[in-house]
Scaffold this motif. Structure first.
Motif, PDB file in Angstrom:
ATOM      1  N   GLU A 154       0.833  -1.200   0.000  1.00  0.00           N
ATOM      2  CA  GLU A 154       0.000   0.000   0.000  1.00  0.00           C
ATOM      3  C   GLU A 154       0.870   1.253   0.000  1.00  0.00           C
ATOM      4  N   THR A 155       0.691   2.094  -1.017  1.00  0.00           N
ATOM      5  CA  THR A 155       1.435   3.346  -1.119  1.00  0.00           C
ATOM      6  C   THR A 155       0.458   4.460  -1.472  1.00  0.00           C
ATOM      7  N   LEU A 156       0.952   5.689  -1.452  1.00  0.00           N
ATOM      8  CA  LEU A 156       0.139   6.809  -1.897  1.00  0.00           C
ATOM      9  C   LEU A 156      -0.132   6.683  -3.388  1.00  0.00           C
ATOM     10  N   ASN A 157      -1.323   7.094  -3.818  1.00  0.00           N
ATOM     11  CA  ASN A 157      -1.554   7.183  -5.253  1.00  0.00           C
ATOM     12  C   ASN A 157      -1.207   8.598  -5.703  1.00  0.00           C
ATOM     13  N   SER A 158      -1.251   8.858  -6.993  1.00  0.00           N
ATOM     14  CA  SER A 158      -0.846  10.149  -7.540  1.00  0.00           C
ATOM     15  C   SER A 158      -1.669  11.303  -6.971  1.00  0.00           C
ATOM     16  N   SER A 159      -2.960  11.106  -6.812  1.00  0.00           N
ATOM     17  CA  SER A 159      -3.823  12.160  -6.269  1.00  0.00           C
ATOM     18  C   SER A 159      -3.462  12.485  -4.828  1.00  0.00           C
ATOM     19  N   GLN A 160      -3.213  11.465  -4.041  1.00  0.00           N
ATOM     20  CA  GLN A 160      -2.851  11.682  -2.641  1.00  0.00           C
ATOM     21  C   GLN A 160      -1.496  12.382  -2.519  1.00  0.00           C
ATOM     22  N   ALA A 161      -0.538  11.989  -3.350  1.00  0.00           N
ATOM     23  CA  ALA A 161       0.771  12.655  -3.343  1.00  0.00           C
ATOM     24  C   ALA A 161       0.604  14.119  -3.747  1.00  0.00           C
ATOM     25  N   GLY A 162      -0.264  14.395  -4.717  1.00  0.00           N
ATOM     26  CA  GLY A 162      -0.535  15.773  -5.130  1.00  0.00           C
ATOM     27  C   GLY A 162      -1.199  16.585  -4.031  1.00  0.00           C
ATOM     28  N   TRP A 163      -2.131  15.960  -3.310  1.00  0.00           N
ATOM     29  CA  TRP A 163      -2.796  16.635  -2.191  1.00  0.00           C
ATOM     30  C   TRP A 163      -1.757  17.018  -1.130  1.00  0.00           C
ATOM     31  N   LEU A 164      -0.891  16.081  -0.792  1.00  0.00           N
ATOM     32  CA  LEU A 164       0.139  16.329   0.215  1.00  0.00           C
ATOM     33  C   LEU A 164       1.098  17.427  -0.240  1.00  0.00           C
ATOM     34  N   GLU A 165       1.489  17.394  -1.496  1.00  0.00           N
ATOM     35  CA  GLU A 165       2.361  18.427  -2.060  1.00  0.00           C
ATOM     36  C   GLU A 165       1.699  19.806  -1.930  1.00  0.00           C
ATOM     37  N   GLY A 166       0.418  19.902  -2.258  1.00  0.00           N
ATOM     38  CA  GLY A 166      -0.303  21.170  -2.159  1.00  0.00           C
ATOM     39  C   GLY A 166      -0.388  21.690  -0.734  1.00  0.00           C
ATOM     40  N   ARG A 167      -0.614  20.794   0.220  1.00  0.00           N
ATOM     41  CA  ARG A 167      -0.700  21.219   1.631  1.00  0.00           C
ATOM     42  C   ARG A 167       0.653  21.698   2.145  1.00  0.00           C
ATOM     43  N   LEU A 168       1.709  21.004   1.783  1.00  0.00           N
ATOM     44  CA  LEU A 168       3.054  21.456   2.176  1.00  0.00           C
ATOM     45  C   LEU A 168       3.339  22.841   1.590  1.00  0.00           C
ATOM     46  N   TYR A 169       2.995  23.012   0.335  1.00  0.00           N
ATOM     47  CA  TYR A 169       3.205  24.303  -0.322  1.00  0.00           C
ATOM     48  C   TYR A 169       2.445  25.407   0.413  1.00  0.00           C
ATOM     49  N   ASP A 170       1.167  25.162   0.742  1.00  0.00           N
ATOM     50  CA  ASP A 170       0.356  26.169   1.431  1.00  0.00           C
ATOM     51  C   ASP A 170       0.968  26.573   2.770  1.00  0.00           C
ATOM     52  N   HIS A 171       1.421  25.596   3.533  1.00  0.00           N
ATOM     53  CA  HIS A 171       2.031  25.907   4.841  1.00  0.00           C
ATOM     54  C   HIS A 171       3.304  26.723   4.669  1.00  0.00           C
ATOM     55  N   LEU A 172       4.134  26.346   3.720  1.00  0.00           N
ATOM     56  CA  LEU A 172       5.400  27.056   3.526  1.00  0.00           C
ATOM     57  C   LEU A 172       5.193  28.433   2.899  1.00  0.00           C
ATOM     58  N   ALA A 173       4.179  28.588   2.055  1.00  0.00           N
ATOM     59  CA  ALA A 173       3.899  29.882   1.430  1.00  0.00           C
ATOM     60  C   ALA A 173       3.522  30.915   2.488  1.00  0.00           C
ATOM     61  N   ASN A 174       2.983  30.466   3.605  1.00  0.00           N
ATOM     62  CA  ASN A 174       2.588  31.374   4.686  1.00  0.00           C
ATOM     63  C   ASN A 174       3.674  31.555   5.744  1.00  0.00           C
ATOM     64  N   ALA A 175       4.780  30.855   5.609  1.00  0.00           N
ATOM     65  CA  ALA A 175       5.869  30.979   6.585  1.00  0.00           C
ATOM     66  C   ALA A 175       6.661  32.250   6.300  1.00  0.00           C
ATOM     67  N   ARG A 176       7.059  32.931   7.349  1.00  0.00           N
ATOM     68  CA  ARG A 176       7.749  34.216   7.202  1.00  0.00           C
ATOM     69  C   ARG A 176       9.151  34.097   6.615  1.00  0.00           C
ATOM     70  N   ARG A 177       9.849  33.044   6.933  1.00  0.00           N
ATOM     71  CA  ARG A 177      11.260  32.950   6.550  1.00  0.00           C
ATOM     72  C   ARG A 177      11.514  31.932   5.434  1.00  0.00           C
ATOM     73  N   ILE A 178      10.521  31.683   4.617  1.00  0.00           N
ATOM     74  CA  ILE A 178      10.660  30.737   3.505  1.00  0.00           C
ATOM     75  C   ILE A 178      10.412  31.454   2.185  1.00  0.00           C
ATOM     76  N   ASP A 179      11.307  31.267   1.241  1.00  0.00           N
ATOM     77  CA  ASP A 179      11.115  31.744  -0.131  1.00  0.00           C
ATOM     78  C   ASP A 179      10.971  30.511  -1.013  1.00  0.00           C
ATOM     79  N   LEU A 180       9.771  30.304  -1.557  1.00  0.00           N
ATOM     80  CA  LEU A 180       9.518  29.118  -2.371  1.00  0.00           C
ATOM     81  C   LEU A 180      10.068  29.288  -3.781  1.00  0.00           C
ATOM     82  N   HIS A 181      10.766  28.271  -4.263  1.00  0.00           N
ATOM     83  CA  HIS A 181      11.261  28.262  -5.636  1.00  0.00           C
ATOM     84  C   HIS A 181      10.165  27.877  -6.627  1.00  0.00           C
ATOM     85  N   ASN A 182       9.113  27.225  -6.127  1.00  0.00           N
ATOM     86  CA  ASN A 182       7.985  26.892  -6.998  1.00  0.00           C
ATOM     87  C   ASN A 182       7.387  28.199  -7.507  1.00  0.00           C
ATOM     88  N   HIS A 183       7.209  28.325  -8.799  1.00  0.00           N
ATOM     89  CA  HIS A 183       6.632  29.555  -9.341  1.00  0.00           C
ATOM     90  C   HIS A 183       5.119  29.561  -9.233  1.00  0.00           C
TER      91      HIS A 183
END
Length: 196
Positions: A154-183
Protein backbone atom coordinates in the motif's frame (compact mmCIF):
# COMPACT_ATOMS: atom_id res chain seq x y z
CA UNK A 1 45.48 29.88 7.28
CA UNK A 2 49.11 29.52 8.32
CA UNK A 3 50.73 26.11 7.95
CA UNK A 4 54.09 25.39 9.61
CA UNK A 5 56.67 23.94 7.27
CA UNK A 6 59.25 21.31 8.16
CA UNK A 7 61.89 24.04 8.35
CA UNK A 8 60.01 26.12 10.93
CA UNK A 9 58.91 28.72 8.39
CA UNK A 10 55.26 29.60 7.96
CA UNK A 11 53.49 29.10 4.65
CA UNK A 12 50.07 30.42 3.70
CA UNK A 13 47.49 27.88 2.49
CA UNK A 14 44.34 28.66 0.56
CA UNK A 15 41.39 27.22 2.57
CA UNK A 16 39.55 26.45 -0.68
CA UNK A 17 42.56 24.89 -2.42
CA UNK A 18 40.64 21.63 -2.99
CA UNK A 19 37.85 23.45 -4.87
CA UNK A 20 39.77 23.32 -8.14
CA UNK A 21 40.13 19.55 -8.18
CA UNK A 22 37.29 18.30 -5.97
CA UNK A 23 36.03 15.67 -8.44
CA UNK A 24 39.57 14.38 -9.07
CA UNK A 25 40.20 14.17 -5.32
CA UNK A 26 36.99 12.18 -4.81
CA UNK A 27 37.85 9.81 -7.69
CA UNK A 28 41.34 9.27 -6.23
CA UNK A 29 40.00 8.48 -2.74
CA UNK A 30 37.38 6.19 -4.30
CA UNK A 31 40.03 4.09 -6.11
CA UNK A 32 40.84 2.24 -2.90
CA UNK A 33 37.49 1.91 -1.12
CA UNK A 34 37.82 1.56 2.63
CA UNK A 35 41.58 2.00 2.76
CA UNK A 36 41.41 5.63 3.81
CA UNK A 37 38.89 4.82 6.56
CA UNK A 38 40.06 1.39 7.78
CA UNK A 39 42.21 2.92 10.53
CA UNK A 40 39.23 4.96 11.74
CA UNK A 41 36.87 1.98 11.85
CA UNK A 42 39.62 -0.03 13.56
CA UNK A 43 39.33 2.26 16.57
CA UNK A 44 35.90 0.74 17.28
CA UNK A 45 34.30 4.06 18.09
CA UNK A 46 30.51 4.15 18.61
CA UNK A 47 28.11 6.61 20.10
CA UNK A 48 25.57 9.33 19.66
CA UNK A 49 27.33 12.02 17.62
CA UNK A 50 30.53 12.30 15.61
CA UNK A 51 32.15 15.25 13.83
CA UNK A 52 34.48 14.90 10.84
CA UNK A 53 36.21 18.28 10.48
CA UNK A 54 37.74 18.53 7.02
CA UNK A 55 35.51 15.74 5.74
CA UNK A 56 36.34 16.26 2.05
CA UNK A 57 33.88 14.31 -0.08
CA UNK A 58 32.51 12.45 2.94
CA UNK A 59 34.12 8.99 2.84
CA UNK A 60 34.82 8.91 6.59
CA UNK A 61 31.35 10.33 7.31
CA UNK A 62 29.81 7.45 5.35
CA UNK A 63 32.03 4.93 7.14
CA UNK A 64 31.01 6.26 10.57
CA UNK A 65 27.28 6.37 9.77
CA UNK A 66 26.72 2.78 10.92
CA UNK A 67 28.42 3.37 14.29
CA UNK A 68 26.87 6.69 15.33
CA UNK A 69 23.34 8.06 15.59
CA UNK A 70 24.42 11.28 13.89
CA UNK A 71 27.56 12.13 11.92
CA UNK A 72 28.30 15.69 10.82
CA UNK A 73 30.87 16.40 8.14
CA UNK A 74 32.36 19.89 7.79
CA UNK A 75 34.66 21.16 5.08
CA UNK A 76 35.65 24.57 3.68
CA UNK A 77 35.32 23.31 0.11
CA UNK A 78 31.78 23.75 -1.23
CA UNK A 79 32.41 21.44 -4.23
CA UNK A 80 33.57 18.64 -1.91
CA UNK A 81 30.51 19.11 0.31
CA UNK A 82 28.21 18.89 -2.75
CA UNK A 83 29.91 15.62 -3.76
CA UNK A 84 29.40 14.28 -0.22
CA UNK A 85 25.72 15.29 -0.19
CA UNK A 86 25.06 13.64 -3.54
CA UNK A 87 26.77 10.44 -2.39
CA UNK A 88 24.66 10.41 0.77
CA UNK A 89 21.47 10.81 -1.27
CA UNK A 90 22.51 7.81 -3.38
CA UNK A 91 22.34 5.69 -0.21
CA UNK A 92 18.55 5.95 -0.24
CA UNK A 93 17.20 2.43 -0.42
CA UNK A 94 15.15 1.28 -3.39
CA UNK A 95 12.19 1.16 -0.98
CA UNK A 96 12.02 4.94 -1.38
CA UNK A 97 11.06 4.55 -5.05
CA UNK A 98 7.38 4.91 -4.17
CA UNK A 99 4.95 7.80 -4.68
CA UNK A 100 5.14 10.62 -2.18
CA UNK A 101 5.94 14.26 -1.58
CA UNK A 102 9.26 15.96 -0.88
CA UNK A 103 10.67 19.24 0.36
CA UNK A 104 14.11 20.54 -0.66
CA UNK A 105 15.79 23.33 1.31
CA UNK A 106 18.64 25.70 0.50
CA UNK A 107 21.03 26.76 3.22
CA UNK A 108 19.63 29.68 5.20
CA UNK A 109 20.91 33.09 4.12
CA UNK A 110 22.48 35.67 6.43
CA UNK A 111 19.02 36.89 7.46
CA UNK A 112 17.81 33.39 8.34
CA UNK A 113 15.61 32.93 5.25
CA UNK A 114 15.39 29.52 3.61
CA UNK A 115 14.82 28.80 -0.06
CA UNK A 116 12.51 25.81 -0.52
CA UNK A 117 10.97 23.68 -3.24
CA UNK A 118 7.98 21.39 -2.76
CA UNK A 119 7.37 18.52 -5.15
CA UNK A 120 5.73 15.17 -5.61
CA UNK A 121 6.86 11.95 -7.19
CA UNK A 122 4.72 9.25 -8.69
CA UNK A 123 6.46 6.77 -10.98
CA UNK A 124 9.28 5.72 -10.63
CA UNK A 125 9.17 7.32 -7.17
CA UNK A 126 10.72 9.61 -4.57
CA UNK A 127 14.28 8.26 -4.73
CA UNK A 128 14.50 8.73 -8.48
CA UNK A 129 12.96 12.22 -8.40
CA UNK A 130 15.11 13.57 -5.56
CA UNK A 131 18.33 12.20 -7.08
CA UNK A 132 17.39 13.92 -10.35
CA UNK A 133 16.76 17.20 -8.49
CA UNK A 134 20.18 16.95 -6.81
CA UNK A 135 21.85 16.26 -10.14
CA UNK A 136 20.13 19.19 -11.87
CA UNK A 137 20.50 21.71 -9.04
CA UNK A 138 23.39 21.23 -6.66
CA UNK A 139 22.40 23.94 -4.17
CA UNK A 140 19.98 21.89 -2.06
CA UNK A 141 21.06 21.59 1.56
CA UNK A 142 18.41 19.30 3.07
CA UNK A 143 15.67 17.04 1.79
CA UNK A 144 12.56 15.73 3.51
CA UNK A 145 10.83 12.79 1.83
CA UNK A 146 7.34 11.68 2.81
CA UNK A 147 5.90 8.30 1.89
CA UNK A 148 2.98 6.27 3.12
CA UNK A 149 3.96 3.00 4.65
CA UNK A 150 1.71 0.53 6.39
CA UNK A 151 2.82 -2.48 4.41
CA UNK A 152 4.74 -3.16 1.21
CA UNK A 153 1.59 -3.33 -0.91
CA UNK A 154 0.00 0.00 0.00
CA UNK A 155 1.44 3.35 -1.12
CA UNK A 156 0.14 6.81 -1.90
CA UNK A 157 -1.55 7.18 -5.25
CA UNK A 158 -0.85 10.15 -7.54
CA UNK A 159 -3.82 12.16 -6.27
CA UNK A 160 -2.85 11.68 -2.64
CA UNK A 161 0.77 12.66 -3.34
CA UNK A 162 -0.54 15.77 -5.13
CA UNK A 163 -2.80 16.64 -2.19
CA UNK A 164 0.14 16.33 0.21
CA UNK A 165 2.36 18.43 -2.06
CA UNK A 166 -0.30 21.17 -2.16
CA UNK A 167 -0.70 21.22 1.63
CA UNK A 168 3.05 21.46 2.18
CA UNK A 169 3.20 24.30 -0.32
CA UNK A 170 0.36 26.17 1.43
CA UNK A 171 2.03 25.91 4.84
CA UNK A 172 5.40 27.06 3.53
CA UNK A 173 3.90 29.88 1.43
CA UNK A 174 2.59 31.37 4.69
CA UNK A 175 5.87 30.98 6.58
CA UNK A 176 7.75 34.22 7.20
CA UNK A 177 11.26 32.95 6.55
CA UNK A 178 10.66 30.74 3.51
CA UNK A 179 11.12 31.74 -0.13
CA UNK A 180 9.52 29.12 -2.37
CA UNK A 181 11.26 28.26 -5.64
CA UNK A 182 7.98 26.89 -7.00
CA UNK A 183 6.63 29.56 -9.34
CA UNK A 184 3.07 28.27 -9.11
CA UNK A 185 1.11 26.47 -6.45
CA UNK A 186 1.02 22.75 -7.22
CA UNK A 187 -2.39 21.54 -8.33
CA UNK A 188 -3.94 18.70 -6.43
CA UNK A 189 -6.97 16.68 -7.34
CA UNK A 190 -7.62 14.61 -4.24
CA UNK A 191 -9.86 15.56 -1.38
CA UNK A 192 -7.37 14.27 1.15
CA UNK A 193 -5.67 11.26 2.60
CA UNK A 194 -7.66 8.36 3.94
CA UNK A 195 -11.17 9.69 4.15
CA UNK A 196 -10.22 13.38 4.31
Amino acid sequence: MAVPSVYGETQTADPQSFDRFARDYDRFVSLLPGQNTAWLLGLGLKGGRALDAGCGSGHAVEALADSFEEVLGLDLSSPLIRIAQAAHANRLEQGWNVPGAYLLLDRPDSEGRWGAYVGKATTPGLRHRVLQQLKDRDHWYRALLIRYEINDDETLNSSQAGWLEGRLYDHLANARRIDLHNHNRPRDCASGLRGG
